[in-house]
Design an enzyme around this catalytic site. Structure first.
Site, PDB file in Angstrom:
ATOM      1  CB  ILE A  11      -0.970  -0.009   1.203  1.00 17.01           C
ATOM      2  CG1 ILE A  11      -1.843  -1.275   1.153  1.00 17.01           C
ATOM      3  CG2 ILE A  11      -1.846   1.233   1.202  1.00 17.01           C
ATOM      4  CD1 ILE A  11      -2.674  -1.520   2.400  1.00 17.01           C
ATOM      5  CG  ASP A  30      10.054  -0.293   3.781  1.00 19.24           C
ATOM      6  OD1 ASP A  30      10.574  -1.362   4.135  1.00 19.24           O
ATOM      7  OD2 ASP A  30       8.852  -0.180   3.468  1.00 19.24           O
ATOM      8  CB  ALA A  73       2.418  -2.327  10.645  1.00 17.78           C
ATOM      9  CB  SER A 115      -6.640  -3.136  10.233  1.00 18.42           C
ATOM     10  OG  SER A 115      -7.233  -4.340   9.824  1.00 18.42           O
ATOM     11  CE1 TYR A 139      -1.974  -5.704  11.200  1.00 20.93           C
ATOM     12  CE2 TYR A 139      -4.230  -6.451  10.841  1.00 20.93           C
ATOM     13  CZ  TYR A 139      -3.176  -5.619  10.513  1.00 20.93           C
ATOM     14  OH  TYR A 139      -3.329  -4.696   9.502  1.00 20.93           O
ATOM     15  CE  LYS A 143      -2.168  -2.116  11.663  1.00 22.25           C
ATOM     16  NZ  LYS A 143      -1.165  -1.213  11.104  1.00 22.25           N
ATOM     17  CG  HIS A 187      -3.701 -10.246   1.477  1.00 18.60           C
ATOM     18  ND1 HIS A 187      -2.765  -9.247   1.430  1.00 18.60           N
ATOM     19  CD2 HIS A 187      -4.142 -10.291   2.753  1.00 18.60           C
ATOM     20  CE1 HIS A 187      -2.652  -8.700   2.633  1.00 18.60           C
ATOM     21  NE2 HIS A 187      -3.482  -9.313   3.455  1.00 18.60           N
ATOM     22  CG  LEU A 188      -9.570 -14.938  -1.789  1.00 19.40           C
ATOM     23  CD1 LEU A 188      -9.303 -16.400  -1.455  1.00 19.40           C
ATOM     24  CD2 LEU A 188     -11.033 -14.582  -1.527  1.00 19.40           C
ATOM     25  CB  ILE A 205     -13.221 -22.469  -0.204  1.00 22.20           C
ATOM     26  CG1 ILE A 205     -13.038 -22.131  -1.690  1.00 22.20           C
ATOM     27  CG2 ILE A 205     -14.301 -21.605   0.419  1.00 22.20           C
ATOM     28  CD1 ILE A 205     -14.286 -22.360  -2.532  1.00 22.20           C
ATOM     29  CG  PHE A 206      -9.314 -21.716   4.785  1.00 21.31           C
ATOM     30  CD1 PHE A 206      -8.778 -22.931   5.189  1.00 21.31           C
ATOM     31  CD2 PHE A 206      -8.519 -20.853   4.032  1.00 21.31           C
ATOM     32  CE1 PHE A 206      -7.473 -23.281   4.865  1.00 21.31           C
ATOM     33  CE2 PHE A 206      -7.220 -21.192   3.704  1.00 21.31           C
ATOM     34  CZ  PHE A 206      -6.699 -22.418   4.119  1.00 21.31           C
ATOM     35  N   GLY A 282     -11.366 -17.823  14.073  1.00 21.73           N
ATOM     36  CA  GLY A 282     -11.279 -16.349  14.108  1.00 21.73           C
ATOM     37  C   GLY A 282     -11.695 -15.647  12.835  1.00 21.73           C
TER      38      GLY A 282
END
Ligand SMILES: NC(=O)c1ccc[n+]([C@@H]2O[C@H](COP(=O)([O-])OP(=O)(O)OC[C@H]3O[C@@H](n4cnc5c(N)ncnc54)[C@H](O)[C@@H]3O)[C@@H](O)[C@H]2O)c1
Length: 327
Positions: A11, A30, A73, A115, A139, A143, A187-188, A205-206, A282
């Site tokens: 990002i 960074d 982060a 987030s 996590y 935040k 990430h999906l 697929i969870f 979760g």
């Protein structure tokens, strides 16, 4: 001049590009722990750590920084449960060091990457900023904790801050020269695209028994360039007048895992092998933003509304980055 921490990440690199396009002067800090130097398209690059007070002092002494945009982060939810202190140390400890040095150098504007993880698993959708915060991972806790610390610093030191609670960032810059590159990828959309590219055999697929229309989890995918645009508006708002201290950034629309896979099949014209797995602990069934506040306060609207358009930019990046690695 703007300091972008984590500007070599997914990002952050899109943010740097958007700032440069606006003619802003940018310094990127960074440590390249999960970022890549080649994603930084301009500005002054400093390889260093937000935990290192002397590096920060040097930056704030050398450059006339007026605003810090803080993306640096660790952000893997699963890893944060296995190794919480790593997350507390970097996301809270590192950010406190950054804030301490900022205040010492009288830098009083701060934009924070928060987030949707702060909400945990809320019972009602879409999720407004006033929904209770109840993170279900270390996590998400980091935040939430930082949001509180920022409020404390506002009261005590006059810090002007704004936290943007991103839902699922997705896609890549339309040039396909920068994009998502996490290792390991969790990430999906990039995971499904790796199946389309022949780099993975199948997508798991969870959970297929969630209380959603097709039984799979629903998420709100916001294009990373729209996310960068939201930050630009917040930046201008912070420079101009007082802003709300928290905004959701999402599209107000959710897509299920099956819908995302279908989209990848349409965009890539390749079949995606699916494995039906069990739920992951979760994972909330649904997370969809109510981003009305951002629209009404700063006039922000996502340009990318069609999931296929978002996926198409990610696919262009996947193909190009593949080409770069093999050349
Ligand atoms: N990707 C998403 O969907 C999403 C959703 C919600 C919030 N966020 C938040 O947005 C921010 C950026 O996420 P991303 O997906 O671009 O992640 P990323 O891992 O691609 O980028 C993070 C960058 O920060 C750098 N970094 C980490 N620790 C550092 C340190 N101590 N000092 C200096 N640099 C450090 C990394 O090298 C990397 O370049 C993070 O704060 C993340 O928690 C991301």
């Amino acid at each position: 001049m703007i300091l972008v921490t984590g500007g070599a990440g997914y990002i952050g690199s899109h943010m740097v590009k958007a700032l440069l396009k606006e003619g802003r002067d940018v310094v990127v800090l960074d440590n390249l722990s999960t970022g890549y130097r080649e994603l930084v398209g301009g500005g002054t690059f400093v390889e260093g750590d937000i935990n290192d007070a002397s590096t920060l002092d040097e930056i704030f002494t050398r450059f006339p920084i007026q605003v810090v945009m803080h993306f640096a982060a660790f952000s893997q939810v699963g890893e944060s449960s296995e190794n919480p202190l790593k997350y507390h140390q970097n996301n809270i400890g590192g950010t406190i060091t950054l804030l301490t040095r900022m205040l010492r150098h009288n830098v009083l504007r701060f934009v924070f990457s928060s987030s949707a993880a702060v909400y945990g698993s809320p019972p009602t959708q879409p999720i407004g900023e006033l929904s209770p915060r109840a993170p279900t991972s270390p996590y998400g806790f980091t935040k939430m904790c930082m949001e509180q610390i920022l409020s404390d610093c506002a009261l005590a030191h006059g810090l002007r801050h704004c936290s943007l609670r991103y839902f699922n960032a997705a896609g890549a810059d339309e040039s396909a020269t920068i994009g998502e590159r996490h290792d390991p990828e969790t990430h999906l959309i990039p995971l499904i695209l790796k199946v389309a590219a022949g780099k993975r055999d199948a997508i798991t697929i969870f959970g297929t028994d969630y209380p959603t229309p097709d039984g799979t989890c629903i998420r709100d995918y916001v294009h990373v360039s729209d996310l960068a645009d939201a930050h630009l508006r917040v930046l201008e708002g912070l420079e101009r007048d007082d802003l709300p201290t928290v905004f959701n950034v999402g599209t107000n629309v959710g897509f299920s895992v099956r819908e995302v896979i279908d989209s990848v099949e349409r965009v890539t014209a390749r079949p995606i092998q699916r494995i039906l797995g069990v739920r992951r602990p979760g994972d909330p069934p649904e997370l969809v933003a109510d981003a009305t506040l951002l629209a009404e306060t700063l006039g922000w609207q996502p340009c990318y509304r069609d999931l296929d358009d978002i996926v198409a930019t990610a696919w262009a990046w996947e193909r190009r980055s593949d080409h770069m690695k093999s050349s």
